[in-house]
Design a protein around this motif. Sequence first.
Motif, PDB file in Angstrom:
ATOM      1  N   GLN A  93       0.832  -1.208   0.000  1.00 17.90           N
ATOM      2  CA  GLN A  93       0.000   0.000   0.000  1.00 17.90           C
ATOM      3  C   GLN A  93       0.869   1.261   0.000  1.00 17.90           C
ATOM      4  O   GLN A  93       0.576   2.238  -0.695  1.00 17.90           O
ATOM      5  CB  GLN A  93      -0.920   0.012   1.233  1.00 17.90           C
ATOM      6  CG  GLN A  93      -2.104  -0.936   1.150  1.00 17.90           C
ATOM      7  CD  GLN A  93      -3.060  -0.544   0.031  1.00 17.90           C
ATOM      8  OE1 GLN A  93      -3.251   0.632  -0.256  1.00 17.90           O
ATOM      9  NE2 GLN A  93      -3.645  -1.548  -0.626  1.00 17.90           N
ATOM     10  N   LEU A  94       1.957   1.208   0.796  1.00 14.63           N
ATOM     11  CA  LEU A  94       2.866   2.349   0.852  1.00 14.63           C
ATOM     12  C   LEU A  94       3.526   2.589  -0.505  1.00 14.63           C
ATOM     13  O   LEU A  94       3.654   3.741  -0.956  1.00 14.63           O
ATOM     14  CB  LEU A  94       3.938   2.082   1.923  1.00 14.63           C
ATOM     15  CG  LEU A  94       4.773   3.298   2.351  1.00 14.63           C
ATOM     16  CD1 LEU A  94       3.893   4.361   2.982  1.00 14.63           C
ATOM     17  CD2 LEU A  94       5.874   2.869   3.326  1.00 14.63           C
ATOM     18  N   LYS A 148       3.006   6.015  -2.729  1.00 16.95           N
ATOM     19  CA  LYS A 148       4.151   6.819  -3.154  1.00 16.95           C
ATOM     20  C   LYS A 148       4.106   7.060  -4.655  1.00 16.95           C
ATOM     21  O   LYS A 148       4.324   8.187  -5.140  1.00 16.95           O
ATOM     22  CB  LYS A 148       5.450   6.091  -2.774  1.00 16.95           C
ATOM     23  CG  LYS A 148       6.707   6.893  -3.095  1.00 16.95           C
ATOM     24  CD  LYS A 148       7.961   6.182  -2.590  1.00 16.95           C
ATOM     25  CE  LYS A 148       8.291   4.983  -3.468  1.00 16.95           C
ATOM     26  NZ  LYS A 148       9.596   4.364  -3.118  1.00 16.95           N
ATOM     27  N   ARG A 149       3.769   6.032  -5.422  1.00 14.16           N
ATOM     28  CA  ARG A 149       3.702   6.163  -6.886  1.00 14.16           C
ATOM     29  C   ARG A 149       2.510   7.022  -7.320  1.00 14.16           C
ATOM     30  O   ARG A 149       2.596   7.779  -8.295  1.00 14.16           O
ATOM     31  CB  ARG A 149       3.637   4.785  -7.536  1.00 14.16           C
ATOM     32  CG  ARG A 149       4.992   4.092  -7.548  1.00 14.16           C
ATOM     33  CD  ARG A 149       4.879   2.590  -7.802  1.00 14.16           C
ATOM     34  NE  ARG A 149       6.200   1.972  -7.898  1.00 14.16           N
ATOM     35  CZ  ARG A 149       7.003   1.738  -6.872  1.00 14.16           C
ATOM     36  NH1 ARG A 149       6.623   2.096  -5.637  1.00 14.16           N
ATOM     37  NH2 ARG A 149       8.180   1.192  -7.047  1.00 14.16           N
ATOM     38  N   LYS A 150       1.388   6.901  -6.610  1.00 14.55           N
ATOM     39  CA  LYS A 150       0.227   7.746  -6.916  1.00 14.55           C
ATOM     40  C   LYS A 150       0.594   9.221  -6.802  1.00 14.55           C
ATOM     41  O   LYS A 150       0.306  10.022  -7.702  1.00 14.55           O
ATOM     42  CB  LYS A 150      -0.931   7.445  -5.947  1.00 14.55           C
ATOM     43  CG  LYS A 150      -1.756   6.229  -6.296  1.00 14.55           C
ATOM     44  CD  LYS A 150      -2.922   6.114  -5.324  1.00 14.55           C
ATOM     45  CE  LYS A 150      -3.778   4.891  -5.636  1.00 14.55           C
ATOM     46  NZ  LYS A 150      -4.928   4.776  -4.707  1.00 14.55           N
ATOM     47  N   LYS A 151       1.224   9.580  -5.677  1.00 15.45           N
ATOM     48  CA  LYS A 151       1.577  10.987  -5.452  1.00 15.45           C
ATOM     49  C   LYS A 151       2.517  11.486  -6.544  1.00 15.45           C
ATOM     50  O   LYS A 151       2.310  12.561  -7.119  1.00 15.45           O
ATOM     51  CB  LYS A 151       2.239  11.150  -4.075  1.00 15.45           C
ATOM     52  CG  LYS A 151       1.315  10.919  -2.899  1.00 15.45           C
ATOM     53  CD  LYS A 151       2.120  10.966  -1.601  1.00 15.45           C
ATOM     54  CE  LYS A 151       1.279  10.504  -0.415  1.00 15.45           C
ATOM     55  NZ  LYS A 151       2.081  10.449   0.830  1.00 15.45           N
ATOM     56  N   ARG A 152       3.558  10.708  -6.829  1.00 14.22           N
ATOM     57  CA  ARG A 152       4.555  11.147  -7.816  1.00 14.22           C
ATOM     58  C   ARG A 152       3.936  11.264  -9.207  1.00 14.22           C
ATOM     59  O   ARG A 152       4.240  12.188  -9.976  1.00 14.22           O
ATOM     60  CB  ARG A 152       5.738  10.169  -7.830  1.00 14.22           C
ATOM     61  CG  ARG A 152       6.664  10.349  -6.627  1.00 14.22           C
ATOM     62  CD  ARG A 152       7.739   9.271  -6.532  1.00 14.22           C
ATOM     63  NE  ARG A 152       8.406   9.075  -7.799  1.00 14.22           N
ATOM     64  CZ  ARG A 152       8.644   7.865  -8.345  1.00 14.22           C
ATOM     65  NH1 ARG A 152       8.246   6.773  -7.709  1.00 14.22           N
ATOM     66  NH2 ARG A 152       9.267   7.767  -9.497  1.00 14.22           N
ATOM     67  N   PHE A 153       3.037  10.324  -9.537  1.00 13.99           N
ATOM     68  CA  PHE A 153       2.387  10.379 -10.856  1.00 13.99           C
ATOM     69  C   PHE A 153       1.498  11.620 -10.980  1.00 13.99           C
ATOM     70  O   PHE A 153       1.541  12.328 -11.990  1.00 13.99           O
ATOM     71  CB  PHE A 153       1.552   9.110 -11.074  1.00 13.99           C
ATOM     72  CG  PHE A 153       0.702   9.164 -12.324  1.00 13.99           C
ATOM     73  CD1 PHE A 153       1.285   9.093 -13.577  1.00 13.99           C
ATOM     74  CD2 PHE A 153      -0.678   9.308 -12.245  1.00 13.99           C
ATOM     75  CE1 PHE A 153       0.512   9.158 -14.734  1.00 13.99           C
ATOM     76  CE2 PHE A 153      -1.449   9.364 -13.383  1.00 13.99           C
ATOM     77  CZ  PHE A 153      -0.850   9.285 -14.637  1.00 13.99           C
ATOM     78  N   LEU A 154       0.697  11.884  -9.937  1.00  7.37           N
ATOM     79  CA  LEU A 154      -0.205  13.036  -9.991  1.00  7.37           C
ATOM     80  C   LEU A 154       0.578  14.353 -10.036  1.00  7.37           C
ATOM     81  O   LEU A 154       0.177  15.304 -10.714  1.00  7.37           O
ATOM     82  CB  LEU A 154      -1.160  13.020  -8.797  1.00  7.37           C
ATOM     83  CG  LEU A 154      -2.214  11.899  -8.841  1.00  7.37           C
ATOM     84  CD1 LEU A 154      -2.970  11.811  -7.519  1.00  7.37           C
ATOM     85  CD2 LEU A 154      -3.195  12.116  -9.991  1.00  7.37           C
TER      86      LEU A 154
END
Length: 994
Positions: free
Chosen positions: A975-976, A980-986
């Motif tokens: 989940q972590l 982390k990837r969600k934030k960086r992608f957005l």
Amino acid sequence: MSAEAADRVAAVTSGRPSTPLQTSWFEFLLDGSLLEKHLQKSNPDPASVQLIIQFLEQASKPSVNEQNQVQPPADNRRNRTLKLLALKVAAHMKWDLDALEKGLTIPVLNMLLNELLCVSKVPPGVKHVDLDLSTLPPTTAMAVVIYNRWAIRTIVLSSFPEKQTKPGPHQMNMLSIVQQEKEMTENILTVLKEQATDSISVLEGALQLKKDFYVHTLRTLDLLAADAAANGETESSTAGLRISADELHCQVHYDVGGIFFQQGCTDQSAYRKARDHFRQTKELLKKLDSTVHVHLDEKRLAGYWNACKALTEDCDSDSQTTAYDQINSLIRARSYQAVIEAFIKDNVSRSLPNNFRRSVLREFLYRVQQGESGLDEVCHKVCVCNAVRDALEGEVLSVRFQQLLLKPSKGMVDFILEVCTLSLEKERLSETTRRNLASFMKTLCESLEELPLLFVVSSHKLFMELLKEEERKVLVEQMRKRSATINLSAKPLPSFYDIPASASVNIGQLEQQLILLLEPRRIRQILIELHGMAERPFWRVNSKWEVPPDYINVILGIKDNLTKDLVYILMAKGLHCISIKDFAHARQLFSACLELVTEFSPKLRQVMLNEMLLLEVRAHETKAAEGSKERPPPDLVSRVRGYLEMRIHDVPLRQVVGEECVAFMLNWRENDYLTLQVPPSLVMNNPYIKLGQLLASTCKELPGPKESRRTAKELWDVVVQICSVSIQHKRNHDGRVGLIKHRESSMGILYRSKFITFIKKLREPLVLTTLISLFVRLHSIVRDDIVNEVTAEHLSIWPSSLPNIQAVDVEAVAVTVKELVSYALTLNPNNQSWLITQADIYFVTNQYSAALNLYLQAGAVCSDFFTKAVPPDVYTDQVLKRMIKCCSMMNCHTQVAVLCQFLREVDYMTAFKALQEQNSHDAMDSFYDYIWDVTILEYLTHIHHKRGETEKRQIAIKAIGQAELNTSNPEEVLQLAAQKRKKRFLQAMAKLYF
């Protein structure tokens, strides 16, 4: 027989002599040879441009079908022939844009030139900048050049200020037509300005062509009409009117130079480009023996050239140095004393135009405003030099010079006398010059109030020489008398009324001061002086002084002319100050006006109290809009309540006062007063109070149970009525019944336009959210598109259907939704609910890039620019699917695959289909680091292996090999890694689309 034909027959058969009959437009349709004969007359009636207007007007008339529905103009033989006739008239005028622009409005000329593009077979749907002019047939290329020349010329012409003509009583019914034409013009100008860079590129491309050009004539247009299959490559292409390359280049250089010069105010380098184009224009003009096809103003060209040289500091002049260049070089070198000396010398030679000298003064004043020190005295001295030049030529002295004389120093008076002395050619002094300067000396004496300064002037040698002995005696006597009264008026004045009139000066100068002043005492003093000189209505001095129509009759009914002028001017100036947010001066002007009218008119006293209330409301709302959180004082709130409950008869009331009072109460959440304390009779009589009460009640009940939604239903009904139009059933000639919608009438308590104006005075977020919610629901019902619905908060409180959906104006609802959400976002660009609604509006209208931008903004504002997770109630599955579709429609397929992971259940089918696409417009493998779903990464590896894309396969393998994505890891670790990837992608997406 038609009425028009009957009139013509009657005119012919009557025995009286009459003026020659004007040829009607339809006669040219009946006789193909008539147009050429008509145009060859010395003074054809109607004139050429009038014919173009008539032909295009008839060709663009909408038609009505059997169901009585308005349809676009039919594409039939009649309309095509009319358009061709309009083109033939323009061809007869040799496509002279100067003549066409003078006689035709922008919408008509736009229609004409678009028709030229069409018949010249310019490829439709292709941007002009993408066309290669060298490969196009000659007349096709020339049509493109003419259109783009007109485009940039129109942009330049539209930037010039125009005096607005006020319609007279007989023209009032034309206002709607004028407004429609104005809106069409603004829309066309918007498009032309957006495409200005492309138009310049097209014309610069035309300058690279060295061959001759051909433009359509009457004969070539006939050939095109005769050959319906003509494709622009027939002999008509080179059978047109020949225009040499030099002639066209000369005209294009001039036009392009004009738009670069206009752009120079925001881009200094554009002045250099303009200068180069004007240089080419000048060189080509010298080269050409005759300029049949070149239409330019050589005086304006010379002005452009001088301006460009001054602005670009061009020292490499191609001719001898002019007086302009000398002055400009002195200004650049900051040799200000030399500029003053040059101006004094020019007072003798008078070679520099007055407008140039004034522009130099404006330049110095601008530098003072920018903070350049030591220029105040220079400005004063240049102003004096200009005033003496004006005096020598018998011109009216400037207001700035008059202001200088209000507080003169001895040094300034000495300098004025010195300039006067140096500006005279003693041996060649004409009688007119002597008389003009003598008049200037008199004016100087009348303007000075300090006795020592008066003696300086009256004892000067020039004073003795220019004025005759009798004139000097009369003037000195006047000065002595006035000096005895100056001390009497020097004491402070206790009352607004006890102001004596000062010495008389020229009426024109006083009127100028009257226009400029904002101090009530000085305004009254000047009016007293003016009334002593002439009895006429001085409230008409400035056409821009306007008071509300509701008050005109009351003010003009004042019997005393001085009082009438004073009341009108004080109110007009006060209202102007409010419009520019100068509330301090507005209070002074209104207070003086209130003091004045209290003595004789209770009606006007109440009017002024109402206007002062509106002033205070606007002042407080302006502070709030600028960020102030200070609540309005209780006194102001009680005055607003008092106004809403006022019962005084026979007092003219402006509806805007009530409107802004209601908006004020809503903005400061005075909901209890609006819902519980407003008298019922007031709610029935004032539509704004009715709206305010319903909005306040609905906001109080939110979110509320279903049984408390009676007020919401009532608000819904009122708004639906505002957006509805009256429908009448009309029986056609064939007996069938059709529907007619009357768009100019409203069935509601307000017209929609006034409702929109009221909404745009509201700032309270909950009120705006409620209105947005209402209109979004109404929009969804009238659009009836379940798949592409717009979302908003509190949708459940509104009804889900309409009993009479046909009466609702669908277009009006759509426009209102867009206007309302756009306005709300200007107040708070960070409201995530409004951002999502705006994004949905863009999404359902297929504006995918704009929609994605706003979806990302909505996520950013609620997650500190994606440093935290976006709440799931913001990025719901519906929002995420819409973001996915936006990316898909823009061919950003890798972004689609990444977003498919954000859904509650990963959409593998959409992700795999997106990754199969090979023409992805995004960065593809640079997004692989943002994929955390191992299944998608495995599919990526397989795809790249299958295609033989070794490098991309390695990037995918590297991404899948990261330890934190190992499926054996605990759920918390996975989940972590995903978060982390969600934030960086957005964040990466935000950088792309913000």
